[in-house]
Each structure stands twice: as C-alpha cells, then as structure tokens.
Design a protein around this motif. Structure first.
Motif, PDB file in Angstrom:
ATOM      1  N   PRO A 136     -43.730  -5.655   5.632  1.00 38.19           N
ATOM      2  CA  PRO A 136     -43.644  -4.659   6.711  1.00 38.19           C
ATOM      3  C   PRO A 136     -42.245  -4.626   7.313  1.00 38.19           C
ATOM      4  N   LEU A 137     -41.781  -3.417   7.631  1.00 40.57           N
ATOM      5  CA  LEU A 137     -40.449  -3.242   8.202  1.00 40.57           C
ATOM      6  C   LEU A 137     -40.484  -2.720   9.634  1.00 40.57           C
ATOM      7  N   ASN A 138     -41.502  -1.961   9.963  1.00 38.24           N
ATOM      8  CA  ASN A 138     -41.603  -1.345  11.288  1.00 38.24           C
ATOM      9  C   ASN A 138     -42.282  -2.312  12.259  1.00 38.24           C
ATOM     10  N   ASP A 139     -41.584  -2.672  13.345  1.00 37.69           N
ATOM     11  CA  ASP A 139     -42.121  -3.638  14.308  1.00 37.69           C
ATOM     12  C   ASP A 139     -43.352  -3.136  15.041  1.00 37.69           C
ATOM     13  N   ASN A 140     -43.649  -1.846  14.929  1.00 32.22           N
ATOM     14  CA  ASN A 140     -44.849  -1.298  15.576  1.00 32.22           C
ATOM     15  C   ASN A 140     -46.113  -1.506  14.739  1.00 32.22           C
ATOM     16  N   LEU A 141     -45.975  -2.111  13.590  1.00 25.76           N
ATOM     17  CA  LEU A 141     -47.141  -2.508  12.797  1.00 25.76           C
ATOM     18  C   LEU A 141     -47.645  -3.821  13.381  1.00 25.76           C
ATOM     19  N   ARG A 142     -48.691  -3.740  14.170  1.00 28.20           N
ATOM     20  CA  ARG A 142     -49.166  -4.894  14.921  1.00 28.20           C
ATOM     21  C   ARG A 142     -50.251  -5.654  14.163  1.00 28.20           C
ATOM     22  N   TYR A 143     -50.065  -6.965  14.038  1.00 28.91           N
ATOM     23  CA  TYR A 143     -51.009  -7.839  13.352  1.00 28.91           C
ATOM     24  C   TYR A 143     -51.935  -8.538  14.339  1.00 28.91           C
ATOM     25  N   GLU A 144     -52.135  -7.951  15.479  1.00 25.22           N
ATOM     26  CA  GLU A 144     -52.973  -8.568  16.499  1.00 25.22           C
ATOM     27  C   GLU A 144     -54.449  -8.547  16.097  1.00 25.22           C
ATOM     28  N   TYR A 145     -55.214  -9.401  16.729  1.00 27.04           N
ATOM     29  CA  TYR A 145     -56.648  -9.519  16.477  1.00 27.04           C
ATOM     30  C   TYR A 145     -57.322  -8.161  16.679  1.00 27.04           C
ATOM     31  N   THR A 212     -59.778   1.119  10.872  1.00 32.96           N
ATOM     32  CA  THR A 212     -58.765   1.655  11.786  1.00 32.96           C
ATOM     33  C   THR A 212     -57.394   1.455  11.161  1.00 32.96           C
ATOM     34  N   ARG A 213     -56.440   2.279  11.599  1.00 30.21           N
ATOM     35  CA  ARG A 213     -55.093   2.228  11.029  1.00 30.21           C
ATOM     36  C   ARG A 213     -54.050   2.382  12.135  1.00 30.21           C
ATOM     37  N   PRO A 214     -52.828   1.928  11.887  1.00 32.01           N
ATOM     38  CA  PRO A 214     -51.777   2.048  12.907  1.00 32.01           C
ATOM     39  C   PRO A 214     -51.554   3.504  13.297  1.00 32.01           C
ATOM     40  N   GLN A 215     -51.270   3.699  14.572  1.00 29.79           N
ATOM     41  CA  GLN A 215     -51.038   5.038  15.095  1.00 29.79           C
ATOM     42  C   GLN A 215     -49.576   5.161  15.565  1.00 29.79           C
ATOM     43  N   GLY A 216     -49.052   6.365  15.441  1.00 28.88           N
ATOM     44  CA  GLY A 216     -47.722   6.647  15.975  1.00 28.88           C
ATOM     45  C   GLY A 216     -46.571   6.082  15.173  1.00 28.88           C
ATOM     46  N   ILE A 217     -46.813   5.714  13.907  1.00 31.84           N
ATOM     47  CA  ILE A 217     -45.735   5.186  13.066  1.00 31.84           C
ATOM     48  C   ILE A 217     -44.982   6.365  12.455  1.00 31.84           C
ATOM     49  N   LYS A 218     -43.687   6.444  12.699  1.00 34.99           N
ATOM     50  CA  LYS A 218     -42.897   7.607  12.296  1.00 34.99           C
ATOM     51  C   LYS A 218     -42.024   7.349  11.066  1.00 34.99           C
ATOM     52  N   THR A 219     -42.041   6.155  10.533  1.00 31.47           N
ATOM     53  CA  THR A 219     -41.102   5.819   9.463  1.00 31.47           C
ATOM     54  C   THR A 219     -41.532   6.314   8.078  1.00 31.47           C
ATOM     55  N   GLY A 220     -42.795   6.684   7.901  1.00 35.18           N
ATOM     56  CA  GLY A 220     -43.247   7.286   6.646  1.00 35.18           C
ATOM     57  C   GLY A 220     -43.294   6.336   5.468  1.00 35.18           C
TER      58      GLY A 220
END
Length: 310
Positions: A136-145, A212-220
């Motif tokens: 993963p490269l985008n820090d907004n990809l959260r691995y939280e519980y 569910t999937r990450p939201q608001g990721i703009k890097t494509g």
C-alpha cells in the motif's frame, strides 16, 4: 556502498530461506513441543471497555498479518520494512506471520491462511490476508480493526492495479476472528493459483456479511499500491488437471477450518532490517481421492498407490 560481507550475508540468507532452511536465519527457534497455537495469558481483572477512548480501544486490537508464501524471498525483503513503517504511522498493533509452504504439493494460499488463523487467533483479534507482492502507498488506506460491518477489503477493485471485478476480495482483506471462524475459514480445495478468494466472497455473502472498502481514495489504480510481482520471473501455477476446473467453480460446503490437515514443522523468529517477524514452515496434507489436482504431475498419486501395494 554495502560491504562485501553484507552482500554475502544477504545471499546466504536468501538462499537458505528459498530452500526452506530458515533455521539459518532463526534467532529464537521454538522447540518442537511448542509448535501449537499461541495464546494470550488470562487478564488479572476484567476491563471496562466502554470507558476506553477510541485510540486506546484500537491499540487493544491486535492485527495478525498472514502472508502466504513460497520462494519469494526478495519480495519479502521489501514487504516487511514497508508494511512495518506503513502500519506504525497508523499506530496499528501488529505482527507479520510468514506462512511458508514446504511440502511437495502445489501452492495452496487458502489453506495456508487457515493455518495462520489457527495459529494466531488466541492472541490476535483480526487478520489481514495479505499478498507479499502488494504494497500500500496511500496513507488513507486504514488497517484499523473493522468494528462495523463485514470484512474490510483494502485492495478494492477500483484501486487494485490488476483486478477490477465487483466480487474481487483478493490481495488484502481484513477479517475479524469471529467472522472468519463463523465462515469456517477458507476452502482447502484450491491448489495452484486463483479462485480461492472468489469462493471466499461467496462464503462472506452466505454468512450475511457485506464487504466494506476504503472510501475517498483518489490515487486510483496506478498510485494506490505498488505491485512488485514479476510475472516473467515468477510464472503463476495456473495449470488445471483432473476435474479441478469443474469442482473449483462451485461453492465448497465441505472443507474449511474444520477439515484442515497440516503440520507445522518449524517456527522461527526472523529479523529483516531489525524487524522481527515469525516464519511458520507448514506441511499441508492432501486427500488425493478428493483433490488429486494438488499434484498435477501424478507423482503423489503413484507414490500413494505404491505404498498401498506394499
């Protein structure tokens, strides 16, 4: 510039690991009588979780990163420091478990994940089913519980550099322990490359859960992940033999955690860039009467027949 001694050390380590001899790298090997699921000590007193702030609650959830593995040492050297740095930024309590398949059969990603879950679920609260070649490269990809809803698919179809179909849940998937157990884990019928994650999507759906999937990721698809797999250097085992194609296109209601047959031959603590990980050397078992495609060469079947004659 790296010294000759350093280069030689890396070469020896890489060779030893690819041959399954990670004992050369082992710093604290566990004795054979300790090769069993890890468990956490019982707490001295019960904690009132309702009084804990969100950040502290997150810290209480431990993530087991399960990495199905065979002969991908150079990718592991990139994966471990990258993931450690990435997750430290998010304050995610985690540990990396490399599920190293050392038996003679074809690679079985799903069964390795089942073994990893069995080994870690007594201590860790959720798992990341994580490909070693997807960073993963985008820090907004959260691995939280994933406290709300079903499994969290980090490598979403609109973000993954290669796979874009709606039901795709491969690459990186976070699952809470109780959900994985309720689905009976993954199917053990998928020897060779592909389709085990598609079958797991059906298990998720049948369990009444929603991915569910990450939201608001703009890097494509080009800048969200670094896909470090070299398909020319490491060709995927896509061979289909016996009735494999027919069987693996259907939902498996027979196998999973409750039918898993395996042996952990060694457990090793290993250091990469001063980061400690755990390597499980895993020998899977194959019922040739049910999944003969675990060995398309037919050598395993011939050996079994010869043993029967004796």
């Amino acid at each position: 510039m790296a010294s000759i001694a350093t280069i030689n050390w890396l070469f020896i380590c890489g060779l030893a690991f690819c041959l399954g001899g990670v004992a050369v790298l082992s710093l604290m090997p566990l004795p054979s009588d300790c090769i069993c699921p890890i468990s956490r000590p019982k707490p001295k007193e019960s904690a009132d979780l309702s009084q804990k702030p969100p950040d502290e609650l997150q810290a209480m959830h431990k993530l087991a990163i399960l990495v199905p593995f065979r002969d991908r040492f150079e990718e592991l050297l990139q994966f471990v420091p990258h993931m450690t740095k990435f997750l430290q930024k998010q304050n995610v309590v985690h540990h990396i478990f490399v599920l190293n398949q050392v038996d003679r059969y074809r690679f079985n990603r799903a069964s390795l994940i089942n073994v990893g879950f069995r080994f870690t679920s007594g201590v860790y609260d959720y798992i990341a089913m994580h490909d070693v070649d997807l960073l993963p490269l985008n820090d907004n990809l959260r691995y939280e519980y994933p406290s709300d809803g079903g499994p969290l698919h980090i490598a979403a179809p609109e973000l993954h550099p290669k796979y874009h179909y709606e039901n795709f849940v491969g690459g990186i998937l976070l699952v809470r322990n109780e959900q994985f157990a309720a689905m009976n884990g993954m199917s053990n019928k998928y020897w060779g490359w592909g389709l085990e994650d598609d079958e797991f999507f059906v298990r998720i759906r049948d369990a009444g859960l929603k991915v569910t999937r990450p939201q608001g990721i703009k890097t494509g698809i080009n800048d969200t992940f670094n896909h470090i797999h070299n398909r020319y250097h490491r060709k995927r085992d896509t061979q289909k033999c016996f009735n494999q194609k027919e069987v693996t296109r259907r939902r498996d209601r027979e196998t999973g955690l409750n039918t898993l047959q395996y042996k952990i031959s060694h457990v090793h603590d290993m250091m990469i860039d001063s980061i400690q990980i755990t390597v499980l050397n895993i020998e899977l078992e194959c019922d040739l009467s049910k999944t003969p495609w675990c060995d398309c060469s037919g050598n395993a079947q011939a050996a079994a027949e010869e043993k029967t004659k004796q």
